[in-house]
Design an enzyme around this catalytic site. Structure first.
Site: not given
Ligand code: NAD
Ligand code: UFG
Length: 339
Positions: A127, A151, A155
């Protein structure tokens, strides 16, 4: 491709399900391992409906080594794409042990069982959060890493474990994808970001306001040193992320690099107010909002330099913010309560 079997941990989740569809369409053979802690079995039915293809699905946890061992014994897995993990920044600082156990121990178990089964191709979902909060918000992969929440630390630890393994064993191929802010949904509107509990991220909140589930959006802070004072992020379409994962499988074959890190973003950042405006223009729905104080742990701006992924992987983002809003909204309006 049919001979290339891929284990996808977390394949029922948001990014995982979009990637599974892409890989099935390309003819790969897929095994999903998911404990459904943040997803539902109904996603599996949707994937089948969209692709009309079969794949294996195993309900289980990456912290359980027996399940991993059995999977590697039963299926001839060639590569692993590792999405499974807990992802709420807020929650991670409240329950750090759960995050270290699930994300770090789960990944160690996976990597150990891969080693025992002599499987050495792994794509890991990292991330932009690993960069933390730096003065220069345009991040290249070699920028200093200093996550500011649990978190992000989980990572970074997993990245470092993979780096160490690749250093001692050149047969390993580890690809680290640092996603910026994934939004959007599959163009069918059948799958999308489907948070089981309260959403964490901006777009799901905006969509819930648009659908009438919430009265207004709270904008967290308008006193950041940005053009309009609200936080800026590099939003990336989930379909673009799925494409990058598909390319990563070819990259395993062609690269000599044991350990590779790629930013996945568009290289453009948008403020919260700009996202609201883009959503309103794309959907003709007004989003009432109220400015409130900054959210703890938020960074001012986060912006990818995605040039390395273009040069080495042949990947670049195709979808713009308007399309991301249209697709997010199609998903939400077809599934007002999620699935
Ligand atoms: P998500 O929560 O939708 O998907 C993760 C999946 O993993 C879920 O289906 C959950 O049930 C499963 N899971 C969690 N823990 C598990 C375990 N111990 N064993 C088996 N399955 C498990 O999340 P996502 O948004 O699809 O994110 C996927 C990956 O990308 C994650 O590792 C997350 O940290 C990373 N990531 C997500 C974002 C974002 O904003 N969505 C940003 C950066 C990185
Ligand atoms: N924000 C608002 N109101 C809301 C939600 C978000 O103003 O209700 C703002 C936040 O303050 C930020 C922007 O919208 O400025 C984006 O916020 P998000 O929560 O959508 O995303 P973040 O950048 O905080 O975090 C996300 C994921 C993390 C990941 C990160 C970088 O949640 O898991 O992006 O990849 F690590």
């Amino acid at each position: 491709m049919k001979n290339h079997k891929i284990l996808i941990t977390g394949g029922a989740g948001y990014i995982g399900s979009h990637t599974v569809i892409k890989l099935l369409e390309l003819g790969f053979s897929i095994v999903i391992l998911d404990n459904f802690s943040n997803s539902t079995y109904r996603i599996i039915k949707k994937i089948k409906e969209i692709t009309n293809k079969n794949f294996e699905i195993i309900k289980g946890d990456i912290t359980d080594r027996r399940i991993l061992k059995n999977i590697f014994k039963k299926y001839k897995i060639k590569s692993v794409i590792h999405f499974a993990g807990l992802k709420s920044v807020n929650e991670s600082d409240k329950f750090p042990l759960s995050y270290y156990e699930n994300n770090v121990i789960g990944s160690i178990n996976l990597i150990k069982e891969m080693e025992l089964a002599n499987i050495k191709n792994l794509v890991f979902s990292s991330s932009a959060t690993v960069y933390g909060n730096q003065n220069n918000h345009l991040y290249k992969e070699d920028a200093p890493l200093s996550p500011i929440n649990t978190y992000g630390r989980t990572k970074l630890i997993i990245e470092e474990i993979l780096r160490s393994i690749c250093n001692i064993d050149p047969e390993w191929r580890a690809i680290i994808f640092r996603y910026f802010n994934p939004i959007g949904a599959h163009e069918s509107g059948l799958i999308g970001d489907n948070p089981i509990n309260c959403p964490n991220n901006l777009l799901p909140f905006i969509c819930q306001v648009a659908i009438g589930k919430r009265k207004k959006l709270f904008v967290f802070g308008d006193d950041y040193p940005t053009s309009d004072g609200t936080g800026k992020r590099d939003y990336i379409h989930v379909e673009d992320l799925a494409n990058a994962h598909a390319l990563s499988i070819n990259y395993f074959e062609k690269t000599n690099n044991s350990f590779s890190v790629f930013n996945l973003g568009t290289g453009k950042s948008f403020s919260v107010l700009e996202v609201i405006k883009a959503f309103e223009e794309a959907t003709s729905i007004k989003i009432p909002y109220q400015i409130v104080k900054r959210r703890d742990g938020d960074v001012c701006e986060s912006l990818a330099d995605p040039s390395k992924a273009k040069l080495e992987l042949g990947w670049e983002a195709k979808f713009d913010l308007k399309r991301m809003c249209i697709d997010s909204w199609r998903w939400q309006s077809i599934n007002p309560k999620g699935i």
